[in-house]
Design a protein around this motif. Structure first.
Motif, short mmCIF file in Angstrom:
data_model
loop_
_atom_site.label_atom_id
_atom_site.label_comp_id
_atom_site.label_asym_id
_atom_site.label_seq_id
_atom_site.Cartn_x
_atom_site.Cartn_y
_atom_site.Cartn_z
N LYS A 172 -6.67 1.80 6.36
CA LYS A 172 -6.16 1.07 7.52
C LYS A 172 -7.22 0.89 8.60
CE LYS A 172 -1.46 2.83 6.79
NZ LYS A 172 -0.34 3.63 7.38
N TYR A 173 -8.23 1.73 8.58
CA TYR A 173 -9.29 1.64 9.58
C TYR A 173 -10.44 0.73 9.14
CZ TYR A 173 -6.80 5.72 11.36
OH TYR A 173 -5.83 6.57 11.83
N GLU A 174 -10.31 0.13 7.97
CA GLU A 174 -11.34 -0.77 7.46
C GLU A 174 -10.86 -2.21 7.57
OE1 GLU A 174 -12.91 0.18 3.65
OE2 GLU A 174 -12.64 2.35 3.90
N SER B 211 -6.55 5.90 4.97
CA SER B 211 -7.92 5.72 5.46
C SER B 211 -8.35 4.26 5.40
CB SER B 211 -8.89 6.58 4.64
OG SER B 211 -8.94 6.13 3.29
#
Length: 379
Positions: A300-302, A298
């Motif tokens: 990786k999307y930040e 999760s």
């Protein structure tokens, strides 16, 4: 009366005897000297006849004897992979060159375990780089920086790239490290972080500031945790996992850090442990490796660009909101009398004790203030 005098004299005599006996005790120092290896035995065991007539032609059998001698010195049998790696690395070295290399390392205080670690960690066995002159210059540079023998041995055996660095580079890296840590803490960092002097300074500086700003960690905790030996991704993932799970409380002031340090999870359990040990010590095995991997996916999307600036800006905004709330409370405050104001100030004072707890050290003072406001109150 006589019995009392006899008893007093007996105690005085016994007291002096005990003092005299205690003064005669030999106190053993806690810092026992390290037993240094006698490298003179290497010549008699490896080349019993004459060490000055060593061949200049590569000989694998001689290299095998030296490697076996180092293995016997540490009383640990080397694995076949390590032995083969050493033989392949020094297959072009003659017995004279290999013997001189081991001899000069031992002359500067390296133990057999340090010599083996250095030979294994060598990035290249190029004879142009690994020369006696370069080794001597490297040790002289470390002596100039006033590193002790043990620190020099650990530093050069863990990071042989330091052989290629000049004195100016080493002094500059030491000076920037002294901006954050003390000399004693740097000695400990050398033992926990193998690439302390060869790692890119931008990456190392970013990790130090991340631990100091985001976690408000002290330099002592940073050194003891061994977090700097890991990548910034590892540090960020482990920290955000425990923080967002509510297992780690973030502080913003030094006073809060002193109180919260013992309540938070130890940093060494967060950063310097395997994944299974990390989940066991932080979540008591309530979360599994799949849960941790899902959290990593999760992230990786930040985006974490300018994360220091965003964190500090958030801190300033919170301070502004708190100041506005305080101003609103002051304007809406109605002062009835001085005693009620004093009572309210005491009650609003922050405390580490729970409001329902009866162990607050100020509880007697509050009772007296309450009785002064209304004498009919029974507490």
């Amino acid at each position: 009366m006589l019995s009392f005098i006899r008893l007093r004299c007996y105690h005085i005599i016994r007291l002096s005897t005990v003092r005299y006996a205690s003064s005669k005790k030999k106190h053993v120092s806690s810092t026992t000297p390290i037993l240094r290896h006698n490298w003179l035995d290497m010549t008699s065991e490896i080349y019993p006849t004459d060490g000055s007539n060593l061949s200049l032609i590569p000989d694998s059998s001689f290299n095998i004897r030296i490697i076996q001698y180092l293995s016997d010195s540490i009383k640990t049998r080397l694995s076949s992979n390590i032995s083969q790696h050493l033989l392949n690395s020094f297959q072009t070295w003659s017995p004279r060159e290999f013997y001189d290399l081991i001899n000069i390392l031992g002359s500067y205080g390296l133990q057999p375990i340090d010599v083996l670690r250095l030979l294994i960690n060598l990035p290249s066995t190029d004879k142009i780089i690994i020369t006696n002159e370069n080794l001597k210059q490297c040790f002289e540079n470390l002596l100039t920086l006033k590193f002790d023998t043990t620190t020099r041995s650990i530093l050069i055996s863990n990071d042989p790239n330091i052989i290629q660095y000049d004195l100016n580079y080493l002094r500059e890296r030491l000076d920037v490290l002294l901006c954050y840590f003390t000399k004693r803490e740097i000695y400990k960092l050398i033992r926990t972080h193998k690439k302390l002097f060869s790692e890119n300074w931008f990456d190392l500086d970013y990790k130090i500031n991340y631990l100091r700003i985001m976690l408000f960690a002290s330099t002592r905790d940073i050194v003891e945790s061994g977090a700097l030996s890991y990548t910034i991704d590892h540090i960020r993932q482990r920290y955000l996992f425990v923080y967002r799970a509510g297992l780690f409380k973030r502080v913003r002031r030094e006073e809060e850090y002193v109180l919260q340090r013992d309540l938070n999870i130890n940093l060494i359990d967060i950063f310097n442990t395997s994944l299974s040990t990390f989940l066991k010590r932080t979540t008591n095995n309530l979360l599994r490796k799949d849960d941790y991997q899902a959290f990593i996916d999760s992230l990786k999307y930040e985006t974490f660009d300018n994360e220091f600036q965003r964190y500090l800006t958030l801190d300033k905004n919170r301070k502004k909101i708190d100041d506005e709330d305080d101003n609103d409370d002051e304007t809406s405050l109605t002062i009835l009398n001085d005693k009620s104001l004093a009572l309210r100030n005491v009650e609003d004072k922050p405390t580490i004790w729970h409001t329902l707890s009866d162990y607050n050290p100020d509880r007697h003072r509050r009772r007296k203030i309450a009785q002064n406001v209304d004498p009919n109150i029974r507490l």
